[in-house]
Design a protein around this motif. Structure first.
Motif, PDB file in Angstrom:
ATOM      1  N   ALA A 295     -13.184  84.420  38.194  1.00 50.53           N
ATOM      2  CA  ALA A 295     -13.290  84.939  36.834  1.00 50.53           C
ATOM      3  C   ALA A 295     -13.453  83.776  35.870  1.00 50.53           C
ATOM      4  CB  ALA A 295     -12.055  85.751  36.454  1.00 50.53           C
ATOM      5  N   THR A 296     -14.153  84.044  34.762  1.00 46.74           N
ATOM      6  CA  THR A 296     -14.278  83.060  33.701  1.00 46.74           C
ATOM      7  C   THR A 296     -14.064  83.734  32.360  1.00 46.74           C
ATOM      8  OG1 THR A 296     -16.650  83.373  33.423  1.00 46.74           O
ATOM      9  CG2 THR A 296     -15.957  81.679  34.983  1.00 46.74           C
ATOM     10  N   ILE A 297     -13.743  82.919  31.353  1.00 48.93           N
ATOM     11  CA  ILE A 297     -13.521  83.439  30.011  1.00 48.93           C
ATOM     12  C   ILE A 297     -13.960  82.390  28.996  1.00 48.93           C
ATOM     13  CG2 ILE A 297     -11.114  82.622  29.982  1.00 48.93           C
ATOM     14  CD1 ILE A 297     -10.456  85.157  28.305  1.00 48.93           C
ATOM     15  N   THR A 298     -14.642  82.831  27.938  1.00 52.44           N
ATOM     16  CA  THR A 298     -15.089  81.923  26.883  1.00 52.44           C
ATOM     17  C   THR A 298     -14.023  81.848  25.789  1.00 52.44           C
ATOM     18  OG1 THR A 298     -16.133  83.627  25.547  1.00 52.44           O
ATOM     19  CG2 THR A 298     -17.454  82.659  27.340  1.00 52.44           C
ATOM     20  N   THR A 299     -14.260  80.993  24.812  1.00 44.48           N
ATOM     21  CA  THR A 299     -13.327  80.887  23.691  1.00 44.48           C
ATOM     22  C   THR A 299     -13.278  82.177  22.890  1.00 44.48           C
ATOM     23  OG1 THR A 299     -15.075  79.838  22.412  1.00 44.48           O
ATOM     24  CG2 THR A 299     -13.479  78.384  23.455  1.00 44.48           C
ATOM     25  N   ASP A 300     -14.362  82.936  22.937  1.00 45.77           N
ATOM     26  CA  ASP A 300     -14.404  84.214  22.218  1.00 45.77           C
ATOM     27  C   ASP A 300     -13.790  85.355  23.015  1.00 45.77           C
ATOM     28  OD1 ASP A 300     -17.685  83.386  20.948  1.00 45.77           O
ATOM     29  OD2 ASP A 300     -15.703  83.041  20.079  1.00 45.77           O
ATOM     30  N   GLY A 301     -13.397  85.063  24.254  1.00 45.84           N
ATOM     31  CA  GLY A 301     -12.762  86.093  25.058  1.00 45.84           C
ATOM     32  C   GLY A 301     -13.708  86.884  25.945  1.00 45.84           C
ATOM     33  N   ASP A 302     -14.964  86.487  26.014  1.00 51.66           N
ATOM     34  CA  ASP A 302     -15.894  87.164  26.914  1.00 51.66           C
ATOM     35  C   ASP A 302     -15.558  86.778  28.350  1.00 51.66           C
ATOM     36  OD1 ASP A 302     -18.511  86.522  24.539  1.00 51.66           O
ATOM     37  OD2 ASP A 302     -17.302  88.337  24.796  1.00 51.66           O
ATOM     38  N   THR A 303     -15.540  87.777  29.223  1.00 51.48           N
ATOM     39  CA  THR A 303     -15.098  87.541  30.601  1.00 51.48           C
ATOM     40  C   THR A 303     -16.158  87.950  31.619  1.00 51.48           C
ATOM     41  OG1 THR A 303     -14.045  89.712  30.683  1.00 51.48           O
ATOM     42  CG2 THR A 303     -12.665  87.854  30.026  1.00 51.48           C
ATOM     43  N   ILE A 304     -16.084  87.296  32.754  1.00 52.65           N
ATOM     44  CA  ILE A 304     -16.893  87.639  33.920  1.00 52.65           C
ATOM     45  C   ILE A 304     -15.955  87.659  35.117  1.00 52.65           C
ATOM     46  CG2 ILE A 304     -18.747  86.918  35.470  1.00 52.65           C
ATOM     47  CD1 ILE A 304     -20.073  85.554  33.084  1.00 52.65           C
ATOM     48  N   TYR A 305     -16.085  88.679  35.950  1.00 46.43           N
ATOM     49  CA  TYR A 305     -15.264  88.804  37.151  1.00 46.43           C
ATOM     50  C   TYR A 305     -16.148  88.958  38.388  1.00 46.43           C
ATOM     51  CZ  TYR A 305     -11.219  89.815  34.162  1.00 46.43           C
ATOM     52  OH  TYR A 305     -10.206  89.756  33.227  1.00 46.43           O
ATOM     53  N   ALA A 306     -15.670  88.430  39.488  1.00 44.96           N
ATOM     54  CA  ALA A 306     -16.289  88.729  40.767  1.00 44.96           C
ATOM     55  C   ALA A 306     -16.039  90.204  41.083  1.00 44.96           C
ATOM     56  CB  ALA A 306     -15.694  87.853  41.856  1.00 44.96           C
ATOM     57  N   ASN A 307     -17.001  90.834  41.729  1.00 46.70           N
ATOM     58  CA  ASN A 307     -16.846  92.260  42.053  1.00 46.70           C
ATOM     59  C   ASN A 307     -15.600  92.508  42.898  1.00 46.70           C
ATOM     60  OD1 ASN A 307     -19.152  93.102  40.677  1.00 46.70           O
ATOM     61  ND2 ASN A 307     -20.481  92.790  42.455  1.00 46.70           N
ATOM     62  N   SER A 308     -15.263  91.556  43.743  1.00 44.92           N
ATOM     63  CA  SER A 308     -14.151  91.746  44.660  1.00 44.92           C
ATOM     64  C   SER A 308     -12.787  91.785  43.967  1.00 44.92           C
ATOM     65  CB  SER A 308     -14.147  90.625  45.705  1.00 44.92           C
ATOM     66  OG  SER A 308     -14.033  89.360  45.079  1.00 44.92           O
ATOM     67  N   VAL A 309     -12.713  91.337  42.714  1.00 46.77           N
ATOM     68  CA  VAL A 309     -11.417  91.304  42.023  1.00 46.77           C
ATOM     69  C   VAL A 309     -11.373  92.208  40.794  1.00 46.77           C
ATOM     70  CG1 VAL A 309     -11.092  88.927  42.809  1.00 46.77           C
ATOM     71  CG2 VAL A 309     -11.913  89.351  40.481  1.00 46.77           C
ATOM     72  N   LYS A 310     -12.490  92.816  40.448  1.00 44.81           N
ATOM     73  CA  LYS A 310     -12.517  93.694  39.274  1.00 44.81           C
ATOM     74  C   LYS A 310     -11.490  94.815  39.414  1.00 44.81           C
ATOM     75  CE  LYS A 310     -17.283  93.046  37.729  1.00 44.81           C
ATOM     76  NZ  LYS A 310     -18.640  93.667  37.609  1.00 44.81           N
ATOM     77  N   GLY A 311     -10.744  95.027  38.331  1.00 50.46           N
ATOM     78  CA  GLY A 311      -9.731  96.068  38.344  1.00 50.46           C
ATOM     79  C   GLY A 311      -8.395  95.623  38.912  1.00 50.46           C
ATOM     80  N   ARG A 312      -8.368  94.452  39.512  1.00 48.96           N
ATOM     81  CA  ARG A 312      -7.112  93.944  40.090  1.00 48.96           C
ATOM     82  C   ARG A 312      -6.649  92.654  39.406  1.00 48.96           C
ATOM     83  NH1 ARG A 312      -6.952  92.184  45.158  1.00 48.96           N
ATOM     84  NH2 ARG A 312      -9.144  91.539  45.233  1.00 48.96           N
ATOM     85  N   PHE A 313      -7.588  91.824  39.004  1.00 52.84           N
ATOM     86  CA  PHE A 313      -7.279  90.543  38.361  1.00 52.84           C
ATOM     87  C   PHE A 313      -7.645  90.606  36.892  1.00 52.84           C
ATOM     88  CE2 PHE A 313      -7.852  87.565  42.312  1.00 52.84           C
ATOM     89  CZ  PHE A 313      -6.992  88.389  43.032  1.00 52.84           C
ATOM     90  N   THR A 314      -6.875  89.895  36.080  1.00 55.75           N
ATOM     91  CA  THR A 314      -7.159  89.801  34.651  1.00 55.75           C
ATOM     92  C   THR A 314      -7.057  88.344  34.227  1.00 55.75           C
ATOM     93  OG1 THR A 314      -6.246  92.004  34.237  1.00 55.75           O
ATOM     94  CG2 THR A 314      -6.517  90.544  32.344  1.00 55.75           C
TER      95      THR A 314
END
Length: 114
Positions: free
Chosen positions: A46-65
């Protein structure tokens, strides 16, 4: 020189939770987490920008934040419903705001096992 200090790894049973933290010392644009399991390539979690935009791997979506505290230059990864296949060394990743250089933490082991 940007330094990353990770904490929070450990051993947890399947279905359990862990929270990883990564504190930095510089001015950072995007931050995130990657992981590498034995005999596998390092992969984005997962990644996050200073503005809070996030990207998650499909394998962790819904489980990781993923979240970050810009005032503390710290990024967090809350991991829930952990599975054995989440077992890996987790690496914090940061991109310098001004130079664009990429920095890595030393890695923290996460083991999901009963």
């Amino acid at each position: 020189q940007v330094q990353l200090v990770e904490s929070g790894g450990g051993l947890v049973q399947p279905g359990g939770s862990l929270r990883l933290s990564c504190a930095t010392s510089g001015s950072i644009a995007s931050m995130g987490w990657y992981r590498q399991a034995p005999v596998k390539q390092r992969e984005l979690v997962a990644t996050i920008t200073t503005d809070g935009d996030t990207i998650y791997a499909n394998s962790v979506k819904g489980r990781f934040t993923i979240s970050r505290d810009n005032a503390k230059n710290t990024v967090y990864l809350q991991m829930s419903s952990l599975k054995p296949e989440d077992t890996a060394v987790y690496y914090c990743h940061a991109v310098s705001r001004y130079s664009g250089n990429v920095y890595w933490g030393q890695g923290t082991q996460v083991t999901v096992s009963s």
